[in-house]
Design a protein around this motif. Structure first.
Motif, PDB file in Angstrom:
ATOM      1  N   UNK A  52      18.224   4.473   1.253  1.00  0.00           N
ATOM      2  CA  UNK A  52      18.267   3.688   1.861  1.00  0.00           C
ATOM      3  C   UNK A  52      19.384   4.378   1.741  1.00  0.00           C
ATOM      4  N   UNK A  53      20.093   4.877   0.811  1.00  0.00           N
ATOM      5  CA  UNK A  53      21.323   5.858   1.402  1.00  0.00           C
ATOM      6  C   UNK A  53      21.323   6.050   2.583  1.00  0.00           C
ATOM      7  N   UNK A  54      20.627   6.779   3.202  1.00  0.00           N
ATOM      8  CA  UNK A  54      20.398   7.554   4.478  1.00  0.00           C
ATOM      9  C   UNK A  54      20.652   6.578   5.444  1.00  0.00           C
ATOM     10  N   UNK A  55      19.839   5.180   5.386  1.00  0.00           N
ATOM     11  CA  UNK A  55      19.975   4.285   6.362  1.00  0.00           C
ATOM     12  C   UNK A  55      21.318   3.460   5.997  1.00  0.00           C
ATOM     13  N   UNK A  56      21.916   3.518   5.323  1.00  0.00           N
ATOM     14  CA  UNK A  56      23.517   2.884   4.884  1.00  0.00           C
ATOM     15  C   UNK A  56      24.359   3.257   5.718  1.00  0.00           C
ATOM     16  N   UNK A 241      27.933  13.882   5.714  1.00  0.00           N
ATOM     17  CA  UNK A 241      26.735  13.563   4.611  1.00  0.00           C
ATOM     18  C   UNK A 241      25.770  14.373   4.843  1.00  0.00           C
ATOM     19  N   UNK A 242      25.198  15.329   5.419  1.00  0.00           N
ATOM     20  CA  UNK A 242      24.111  16.569   6.340  1.00  0.00           C
ATOM     21  C   UNK A 242      22.977  16.450   4.686  1.00  0.00           C
ATOM     22  N   UNK A 243      23.947  16.569   3.888  1.00  0.00           N
ATOM     23  CA  UNK A 243      22.955  16.737   2.202  1.00  0.00           C
ATOM     24  C   UNK A 243      22.201  15.553   1.995  1.00  0.00           C
ATOM     25  N   UNK A 244      22.552  14.171   2.440  1.00  0.00           N
ATOM     26  CA  UNK A 244      21.891  13.127   1.863  1.00  0.00           C
ATOM     27  C   UNK A 244      20.576  12.690   2.905  1.00  0.00           C
ATOM     28  N   UNK A 245      21.249  12.849   4.364  1.00  0.00           N
ATOM     29  CA  UNK A 245      19.669  13.140   5.551  1.00  0.00           C
ATOM     30  C   UNK A 245      18.834  13.543   5.538  1.00  0.00           C
ATOM     31  N   UNK A 246      19.508  15.020   4.487  1.00  0.00           N
ATOM     32  CA  UNK A 246      18.199  16.176   4.809  1.00  0.00           C
ATOM     33  C   UNK A 246      17.527  15.553   3.841  1.00  0.00           C
ATOM     34  N   UNK A 247      18.081  15.409   2.246  1.00  0.00           N
ATOM     35  CA  UNK A 247      17.887  14.923   1.418  1.00  0.00           C
ATOM     36  C   UNK A 247      16.330  13.736   1.762  1.00  0.00           C
ATOM     37  N   UNK A 249      14.908  12.738   4.345  1.00  0.00           N
ATOM     38  CA  UNK A 249      14.277  13.741   5.465  1.00  0.00           C
ATOM     39  C   UNK A 249      13.166  14.716   5.006  1.00  0.00           C
ATOM     40  N   UNK A 250      13.388  15.088   3.428  1.00  0.00           N
ATOM     41  CA  UNK A 250      12.381  15.467   2.839  1.00  0.00           C
ATOM     42  C   UNK A 250      11.359  14.595   1.683  1.00  0.00           C
ATOM     43  N   UNK A 251      11.502  13.154   2.419  1.00  0.00           N
ATOM     44  CA  UNK A 251      10.871  12.262   1.344  1.00  0.00           C
ATOM     45  C   UNK A 251       9.266  12.551   1.860  1.00  0.00           C
ATOM     46  N   UNK A 252       9.161  12.641   3.766  1.00  0.00           N
ATOM     47  CA  UNK A 252       7.970  12.447   4.261  1.00  0.00           C
ATOM     48  C   UNK A 252       8.346  13.119   5.872  1.00  0.00           C
ATOM     49  N   UNK A 253       7.470  13.191   6.544  1.00  0.00           N
ATOM     50  CA  UNK A 253       7.110  14.453   7.780  1.00  0.00           C
ATOM     51  C   UNK A 253       8.218  12.666   8.138  1.00  0.00           C
ATOM     52  N   UNK A 254       7.508  11.385   8.146  1.00  0.00           N
ATOM     53  CA  UNK A 254       7.517  10.231   8.784  1.00  0.00           C
ATOM     54  C   UNK A 254       9.009   9.798   8.619  1.00  0.00           C
ATOM     55  N   UNK A 255       9.836  10.441   7.359  1.00  0.00           N
ATOM     56  CA  UNK A 255      10.764   9.757   7.329  1.00  0.00           C
ATOM     57  C   UNK A 255      11.495  11.055   7.837  1.00  0.00           C
ATOM     58  N   UNK A 256      10.942  11.773   7.786  1.00  0.00           N
ATOM     59  CA  UNK A 256      12.476  12.822   8.574  1.00  0.00           C
ATOM     60  C   UNK A 256      11.875  12.895  10.439  1.00  0.00           C
TER      61      UNK A 256
END
Length: 295
Positions: A52-56, A241-247, A249-256
């Motif tokens: 949600x943080x990455x989307x916002x 904000x790269x670290x937020x997006x990177x984290x 993306x690690x949730x799942x392959x789909x999220x990446x």
């Protein structure tokens, strides 16, 4: 009306316009910050908070850029009415005003969880965006900066309005039961939204700058402004904000994959808005020029 009275009226109008712009931009930023905070804090799962943080983040960063510029412009205009500012002083006041807005916006995110680095990164990115926006207001082209900010708000409103008719538009663009047709419709929807946003941005710039005529290249610069700010916002999102997006993306392959597609889509939309906005503003002013004006 004497020349002095006319100058006073013009100054008062500029001051009123800058205050109205600052209020509109702050409402936009505050609304997105509130929405982001409410969405993030409503998640019970940590991974959902991260995604949600990455989307916002991209939307909040773009709003912070405009709010920083708008508030800084209002502050500089108010100070300039009482004491003429030099180039250095103007830049310092504008940057300081943007930084203040950035810090206030950052606190609303940082206080979600002061022990987590994710929200510290988000807060820092928002603060940086507002500070950069404030610095832009330090340029000695207040009319152009104001037009860019108003056009950026117009782009945001276009996105909100089109969202209400998203289901209907998806149907018009051929969305069906299959994933392929929905993906195609989504692509056409995004393209259409970017083109419409660019057209509106260019027209807003044209009508605002026509109040105090300028050489036509300024219309191109201002028309491209909203797209430029979106690109700057995307760069900040991908770097600060790269670290937020990177984290996320690690949730799942789909999220990446989703994060990558969204990032590319935002950049493509920003480029379209940039070019369509600039071209629209130039065409609009070009249609009002007489042959003698072009020489």
């Amino acid at each position: 009306m004497s020349a002095q009275e006319e100058t006073t009226v013009t100054t008062e109008r500029a001051s009123f316009s800058s205050v109205a712009l600052a209020i509109a931009a702050l409402l936009w930023m505050a609304g997105l910050l509130w929405s982001a905070r409410a969405t993030i804090t409503s998640r019970e799962d940590v991974t959902m908070e991260v995604t949600s943080s990455a989307y916002a983040l991209p939307g909040v960063v773009s709003a912070a850029l405009v709010a920083g510029a708008a508030v800084a412009l209002a502050v500089v205009t108010a100070v300039d009415r009482r004491r003429a500012l030099g180039a250095t002083a103007r830049f310092a006041v504008a940057t300081g005003a943007g930084l203040l807005i950035g810090v206030l916006g950052a606190l609303s995110l940082f206080t979600i969880n002061t022990e987590g680095w994710v929200y510290a990164v988000m807060a820092g990115t928002v603060a940086a965006a507002a500070t950069i926006g404030g610095a832009l207001a330090g340029l000695r082209t207040p009319g152009v900066v104001s037009a860019v900010c108003w056009a950026s708000i117009a782009v945001f409103l276009v996105g909100v309005l089109l969202t209400f008719g998203q289901d209907v538009l998806f149907g018009i663009f051929g969305a069906g039961d299959s994933a392929a047709t929905r993906a195609g419709a989504a692509s056409r929807y995004t393209l259409s939204q970017a083109v419409v946003s660019g057209l509106i941005a260019g027209l807003v710039v044209f009508f605002l700058l026509r109040r105090s005529p300028r050489p036509w290249p300024w219309y191109a610069v201002a028309g491209a402004g909203p797209g430029v700010l979106l690109i700057v916002g995307e760069i900040l999102t991908r770097t600060a904000g790269a670290r937020v997006l990177s984290l996320a993306g690690k949730v799942s392959v789909l999220e990446t994959t989703v994060q990558r597609l969204l990032s590319q889509s935002r950049l493509n939309s920003a480029l379209i808005i940039l070019f369509v906005g600039a071209i629209t503003a130039v065409i609009a002013i070009g249609r009002t020029l007489k042959p003698t004006d072009q020489s």
